[in-house]
Design an enzyme around this catalytic site. Structure first.
Site, PDB file in Angstrom:
ATOM      1  CG  ASP A 289      10.980 -55.055 115.453  1.00 26.85           C
ATOM      2  OD1 ASP A 289       9.989 -54.504 115.097  1.00 26.85           O
ATOM      3  OD2 ASP A 289      10.970 -56.167 115.429  1.00 26.85           O
ATOM      4  CB  SER A 290       9.314 -51.011 111.536  1.00 29.15           C
ATOM      5  OG  SER A 290       9.528 -49.559 113.092  1.00 29.15           O
TER       6      SER A 290
ATOM      7  CG  ASP B  95       8.723 -53.670 118.724  1.00 29.14           C
ATOM      8  OD1 ASP B  95       8.319 -53.851 119.572  1.00 29.14           O
ATOM      9  OD2 ASP B  95       8.679 -53.119 116.949  1.00 29.14           O
TER      10      ASP B  95
ATOM     11  CE  LYS C 175       5.298 -52.676 118.575  1.00 27.08           C
ATOM     12  NZ  LYS C 175       5.446 -53.734 118.135  1.00 27.08           N
TER      13      LYS C 175
ATOM     14  CD  GLU D 225       6.392 -59.099 115.833  1.00 31.73           C
ATOM     15  OE1 GLU D 225       6.785 -60.095 115.349  1.00 31.73           O
ATOM     16  OE2 GLU D 225       6.816 -57.584 115.463  1.00 31.73           O
TER      17      GLU D 225
ATOM     18  CD  GLU E 294       1.659 -55.024 112.364  1.00 29.13           C
ATOM     19  OE1 GLU E 294       2.487 -55.065 113.252  1.00 29.13           O
ATOM     20  OE2 GLU E 294       2.690 -54.613 110.701  1.00 29.13           O
TER      21      GLU E 294
END
Ligand code: KIV
Length: 271
Positions: A51-52, A90, A120, A122, A189
């Site tokens: 999602d960057s 993401d 993925k 978070e 991270e």
């Protein structure tokens, strides 16, 4: 013989084997067909449609604005290019936090509409129910702990996480929980090297670090950062392998001046 030189397709089983045999796992982001093709052919093991994309493709300050439809668009473009790597996508902010049913629906859309191989997301204990539901549907899940950029407004800064004992213990507990419920890997991270090493040593699943030191099972970077497309972003963990900003800029300047001077196109470049 290394596994890396071998498989025609990187699967979750292959990643497990790589951890067992001590072979490091390479992971890099991609968001479009052309870059994904180069990255896959260069032999990267895992391609992350991160999602960057919200930052490096769309120019947003954070990862929060990117939508599920936009992630699916990026992921489909990447999937069309990839022959070897495992492609992980993401789940964007707001598509899995409300409840586990919504999380499953979002994960299913990614898998069905993009053809990705895994998702993925978070978070630790707060995301447990959602992760379990996604796993029960047969969708492989990669966890993400430590600095979790979707929670930036809770943290307030992008500084190193889990430096104190309480946060470190929570991270260890969360990583054990993610392994127990069946995640196939975890991204850690921006946490201290010593803590990342402890997690990697104590868990069977592969631990991929970004700003988490060298004592983990693999590394991930954002492709735009490692290729030098973003001069303004220079965290300590980033190694730049290219100065693409200058290379592209010089090429574009030359092209422009060639047009203006009349040297492009020449006789051989016309019909
Ligand atoms: O979105 C992303 O690129 C990521 C990596 C930084 C791990 O999550």
């Amino acid at each position: 013989m290394t596994i890396n030189s071998n498989p025609s397709r990187v699967t979750i089983k292959v990643l497990e084997q790589m951890k067992n045999e001590g072979e490091k796992i390479s992971m890099l982001t991609a968001y479009d067909y052309s870059f994904a093709k180069i990255i896959d052919e260069a032999g990267i093991d895992i391609i992350l449609v991160g999602d960057s994309a919200s930052n490096v493709m769309a120019g947003h300050e954070t990862t929060l604005p990117i939508t599920l439809d936009q992630m699916i668009y990026h992921a489909s473009s990447v999937i069309r290019a990839v022959k070897r790597a495992l492609v992980v996508v993401d789940l964007p902010f707001g598509t899995y936090q409300a409840d586990s049913k919504e999380a499953l629906k979002s994960a299913i859309r990614i898998m069905k509409e993009s053809g990705a191989h895994a998702v993925k997301l978070e978070g630790g204990h707060l995301a447990k129910e959602s992760i379990e539901r996604i796993l029960q549907a047969g969708i492989p899940v990669m966890g993400h702990l430590g600095l979790t950029p979707q929670s930036i407004y809770k943290f307030g800064t992008y500084t190193v996480r889990a430096k104190d004992d309480v946060e470190a213990k929570t991270l260890i507990d969360d990583s054990k929980m993610l392994e127990k419920i069946g995640c196939f890997s975890i991204v850690l991270e921006k946490i201290p090297n010593v803590l990342a090493k402890k997690v990697a040593l104590n868990l069977k699943l592969p631990i991929i670090g970004i700003g988490a030191g060298s004592d983990v099972d693999g590394q991930v970077l954002v492709s735009h950062d490692m290729l030098g497309m973003n001069k303004d972003f220079s965290p300590r963990f980033l190694r730049r392998y290219l100065d693409l900003d200058s290379l592209v800029s010089n090429a574009v300047k030359k092209y422009s001046s060639d047009i203006k001077s009349g040297s492009f196109p020449n006789k051989d470049e016309q019909y």
